[in-house]
Design a protein around this motif. Structure first.
Motif, PDB file in Angstrom:
ATOM      1  N   UNK A 238       4.518  -7.142  -6.691  1.00 20.97           N
ATOM      2  CA  UNK A 238       5.147  -5.928  -6.186  1.00 20.97           C
ATOM      3  C   UNK A 238       5.374  -6.113  -4.697  1.00 20.97           C
ATOM      4  N   UNK A 239       6.335  -5.381  -4.150  1.00 23.85           N
ATOM      5  CA  UNK A 239       6.574  -5.476  -2.714  1.00 23.85           C
ATOM      6  C   UNK A 239       6.886  -4.100  -2.151  1.00 23.85           C
ATOM      7  N   UNK A 240       7.229  -4.058  -0.858  1.00 24.96           N
ATOM      8  CA  UNK A 240       7.477  -2.776  -0.213  1.00 24.96           C
ATOM      9  C   UNK A 240       6.228  -1.922  -0.232  1.00 24.96           C
ATOM     10  N   UNK A 241       6.392  -0.646  -0.620  1.00 20.73           N
ATOM     11  CA  UNK A 241       5.249   0.266  -0.677  1.00 20.73           C
ATOM     12  C   UNK A 241       4.585   0.260  -2.045  1.00 20.73           C
ATOM     13  N   UNK A 242       5.147  -0.511  -2.986  1.00 20.33           N
ATOM     14  CA  UNK A 242       4.584  -0.548  -4.328  1.00 20.33           C
ATOM     15  C   UNK A 242       3.176  -1.146  -4.305  1.00 20.33           C
TER      16      UNK A 242
ATOM     17  N   UNK B 107      -2.912  12.559  13.760  1.00 17.12           N
ATOM     18  CA  UNK B 107      -2.216  12.350  12.488  1.00 17.12           C
ATOM     19  C   UNK B 107      -2.884  13.103  11.337  1.00 17.12           C
ATOM     20  N   UNK B 108      -3.507  14.251  11.643  1.00 20.18           N
ATOM     21  CA  UNK B 108      -4.202  15.008  10.608  1.00 20.18           C
ATOM     22  C   UNK B 108      -3.238  15.548   9.551  1.00 20.18           C
ATOM     23  N   UNK B 109      -2.053  16.010   9.959  1.00 19.50           N
ATOM     24  CA  UNK B 109      -1.096  16.533   8.978  1.00 19.50           C
ATOM     25  C   UNK B 109      -0.654  15.434   8.011  1.00 19.50           C
ATOM     26  N   UNK B 110      -0.396  14.251   8.572  1.00 27.41           N
ATOM     27  CA  UNK B 110       0.032  13.130   7.737  1.00 27.41           C
ATOM     28  C   UNK B 110      -1.078  12.704   6.783  1.00 27.41           C
ATOM     29  N   UNK B 111      -2.320  12.700   7.279  1.00 29.70           N
ATOM     30  CA  UNK B 111      -3.449  12.322   6.426  1.00 29.70           C
ATOM     31  C   UNK B 111      -3.622  13.321   5.287  1.00 29.70           C
ATOM     32  N   UNK B 112      -3.499  14.605   5.599  1.00 27.29           N
ATOM     33  CA  UNK B 112      -3.629  15.628   4.565  1.00 27.29           C
ATOM     34  C   UNK B 112      -2.530  15.492   3.514  1.00 27.29           C
ATOM     35  N   UNK B 113      -1.349  15.063   3.937  1.00 31.05           N
ATOM     36  CA  UNK B 113      -0.226  14.914   3.005  1.00 31.05           C
ATOM     37  C   UNK B 113      -0.521  13.893   1.918  1.00 31.05           C
ATOM     38  N   UNK B 114      -1.401  12.928   2.199  1.00 30.63           N
ATOM     39  CA  UNK B 114      -1.699  11.899   1.203  1.00 30.63           C
ATOM     40  C   UNK B 114      -2.564  12.418   0.061  1.00 30.63           C
TER      41      UNK B 114
ATOM     42  N   UNK C  49       3.501  10.311   3.843  1.00 30.95           N
ATOM     43  CA  UNK C  49       2.833  10.640   5.108  1.00 30.95           C
ATOM     44  C   UNK C  49       3.606  10.175   6.330  1.00 30.95           C
ATOM     45  N   UNK C  50       4.372   9.105   6.180  1.00 31.86           N
ATOM     46  CA  UNK C  50       5.068   8.538   7.328  1.00 31.86           C
ATOM     47  C   UNK C  50       4.178   7.677   8.201  1.00 31.86           C
ATOM     48  N   UNK C  51       2.950   7.424   7.754  1.00 29.25           N
ATOM     49  CA  UNK C  51       2.039   6.578   8.523  1.00 29.25           C
ATOM     50  C   UNK C  51       2.420   5.106   8.381  1.00 29.25           C
ATOM     51  N   UNK C  52       1.889   4.292   9.284  1.00 24.26           N
ATOM     52  CA  UNK C  52       2.308   2.895   9.378  1.00 24.26           C
ATOM     53  C   UNK C  52       1.246   1.943   8.849  1.00 24.26           C
ATOM     54  N   UNK C  53       1.555   1.177   7.793  1.00 20.20           N
ATOM     55  CA  UNK C  53       0.594   0.174   7.324  1.00 20.20           C
ATOM     56  C   UNK C  53       0.614  -1.052   8.231  1.00 20.20           C
ATOM     57  N   UNK C  54      -0.560  -1.473   8.678  1.00 15.39           N
ATOM     58  CA  UNK C  54      -0.673  -2.666   9.520  1.00 15.39           C
ATOM     59  C   UNK C  54      -1.266  -3.791   8.684  1.00 15.39           C
ATOM     60  N   UNK C  55      -0.447  -4.797   8.383  1.00 14.01           N
ATOM     61  CA  UNK C  55      -0.887  -5.902   7.528  1.00 14.01           C
ATOM     62  C   UNK C  55      -1.456  -7.039   8.375  1.00 14.01           C
TER      63      UNK C  55
ATOM     64  N   UNK D 250      -4.488   1.645   8.672  1.00 16.77           N
ATOM     65  CA  UNK D 250      -3.547   2.629   9.205  1.00 16.77           C
ATOM     66  C   UNK D 250      -3.357   2.339  10.692  1.00 16.77           C
ATOM     67  N   UNK D 251      -2.145   1.998  11.069  1.00  9.42           N
ATOM     68  CA  UNK D 251      -1.873   1.610  12.462  1.00  9.42           C
ATOM     69  C   UNK D 251      -2.223   2.732  13.431  1.00  9.42           C
ATOM     70  N   UNK D 252      -2.046   3.982  13.033  1.00  6.11           N
ATOM     71  CA  UNK D 252      -2.307   5.113  13.920  1.00  6.11           C
ATOM     72  C   UNK D 252      -3.795   5.407  14.099  1.00  6.11           C
ATOM     73  N   UNK D 253      -4.651   4.855  13.249  1.00  4.53           N
ATOM     74  CA  UNK D 253      -6.087   5.147  13.317  1.00  4.53           C
ATOM     75  C   UNK D 253      -6.726   4.460  14.520  1.00  4.53           C
ATOM     76  N   UNK D 254      -7.522   5.217  15.270  1.00  7.77           N
ATOM     77  CA  UNK D 254      -8.231   4.664  16.422  1.00  7.77           C
ATOM     78  C   UNK D 254      -9.325   3.702  15.961  1.00  7.77           C
ATOM     79  N   UNK D 255      -9.950   4.009  14.820  1.00 11.36           N
ATOM     80  CA  UNK D 255     -11.045   3.182  14.308  1.00 11.36           C
ATOM     81  C   UNK D 255     -10.869   2.958  12.813  1.00 11.36           C
ATOM     82  N   UNK D 256     -11.109   1.732  12.381  1.00 12.82           N
ATOM     83  CA  UNK D 256     -11.004   1.390  10.962  1.00 12.82           C
ATOM     84  C   UNK D 256     -11.982   0.266  10.646  1.00 12.82           C
TER      85      UNK D 256
END
Length: 357
Positions: A156-160, A213-220, A234-240, A250-256
């Motif tokens: 699978x590719x993209x967001x799949x 990014x609380x609104x985006x997180x809640x959307x998930x 959510x519109x959030x950014x995946x960081x691979x 999550x690119x927007x997360x301060x800590x992961x």
């Protein structure tokens, strides 16, 4: 992996030690699928797993507002200028043996407590859930990113094949090794996407939600059908760029934290024997990610004024951290006065109890 039972609960143990630098899993999908099927067959044989009916929002009534947007419009705007700050404690002159500070009113102190049997006749199933999430607060939220086995294997590719979901049944339970616990309200027989991906790939990334990014997180948390990407919603950014896992952070997360699956324990309902109600997932952290402006030079402290974490309360309520107080951890000999001071405190307590009797 081994299988065991503790008090009727099924536990899957992943006993292979996790090295300091864990290479991405390259096990063929067919092997993973057979491995999982074997686990679930054993589960069914041992515990006779039953299907779990998912509580609907209509049953839970998490949202108390018929028209939430109307209620929200009546409230003050978000105060973006409110900064994290420290306050004194409520009673800076408090001394050992002093009991509760003066914040509790006499009326509150005199109020009686009620005893609740979680399984009493006629108590609706959602009541325990609503009670507990409103009382065990604030809860940190584990924002979990996982990848399906088929996506990991390039089918699978993209967001799949990517899943992103918030869990407020979450916390840290150890630091060496770094261990985190995640509560998933689904059985092994019919796992939610996050649990299914964890069972298949044994890896994930736990992100901490911040105000920006609380609104985006809640959307998930939307009840989207299978195949719908929470990343797109959510519109959030995946960081691979993770080192030990294929799942993105999550690119927007301060800590992961990059994590590998340590164990899974499934639980059976006490109200409905035979019905599987959820799983406790233990994760081991293998790598930390922190935004450079949030961590100190020694890389051992994250600044709360930069992290600005969001917590979970009851219902649809979230909390923000804007004020804090500090209390040094006491030293028995120095602060309590050792055993001599302790005996004096005991005597004072006895005198107080005698005067109140």
């Amino acid at each position: 992996m081994t299988l065991s039972r503790v008090s009727g609960a099924l536990i899957l143990h992943y006993l292979t030690p996790i090295p300091r630098h864990v290479p991405p899993l390259r096990t063929p999908r067919t092997a993973l699928t057979l491995h999982r099927r074997r686990d679930l067959t054993t589960t069914t044989t041992i515990a006779a797993a039953a299907s779990t009916a998912k509580m609907s929002e209509k049953e839970i009534k998490r949202n108390p507002h018929p028209d939430f947007k109307k209620v929200e419009a009546s409230r003050p705007d978000w105060d973006a200028d409110q900064r994290f700050n420290y306050k004194k404690t409520a009673d800076p002159s408090w001394t050992f043996g002093g009991g509760a500070n003066g914040l509790q009113t006499p009326e509150a102190a005199a109020a009686r407590h009620v005893s609740i049997d979680p399984y009493e006749a006629g108590r609706p199933a959602p009541f325990n859930y609503k009670l507990l999430i409103s009382a065990i607060v604030p809860r940190p939220v584990g924002f979990v990113s996982t990848m399906s086995a088929s996506r990991r294997d390039g089918k699978e590719d993209g967001a799949e094949g990517l899943n992103l979901a918030p869990f407020s049944y979450f916390n840290m339970v150890n630091h060496d090794p770094p261990l985190f616990v995640l509560g998933v309200a689904s059985p092994l027989e019919r796992p939610k996407d996050t649990l299914r991906n964890l069972l298949e790939t044994r890896e994930c990334v736990v992100n901490i939600i911040s105000e920006h990014f609380v609104e985006a997180a809640n959307a998930t948390s939307v009840d989207a059908p299978a195949g719908v990407s929470e990343w797109a919603i959510s519109g959030l950014t995946p960081a691979f760029d993770c080192v030990d896992t294929r799942a993105p952070r999550v690119r927007e997360a301060v800590f992961a934290v990059e994590c590998r699956l340590e164990s899974v324990r499934e639980f059976e309902s006490r109200a409905t024997p035979g019905k599987k109600t959820g799983c406790m997932v233990v994760l081991e952290g293998t790598r930390f990610w922190v935004r450079e402006d949030a961590v100190n030079d020694e890389r051992n402290l994250v600044a709360p004024e930069v992290l600005r974490p969001i917590s979970r309360l009851g219902g649809i309520t979230y909390g923000r951290v804007t004020e804090a107080l500090e209390l040094p951890r006491p030293v028995f000999e120095r602060d309590v006065g050792g055993m001599e001071g302790y005996e004096k405190l005991k005597e004072r307590r006895k005198e107080r109890d005698d005067s109140n009797s």
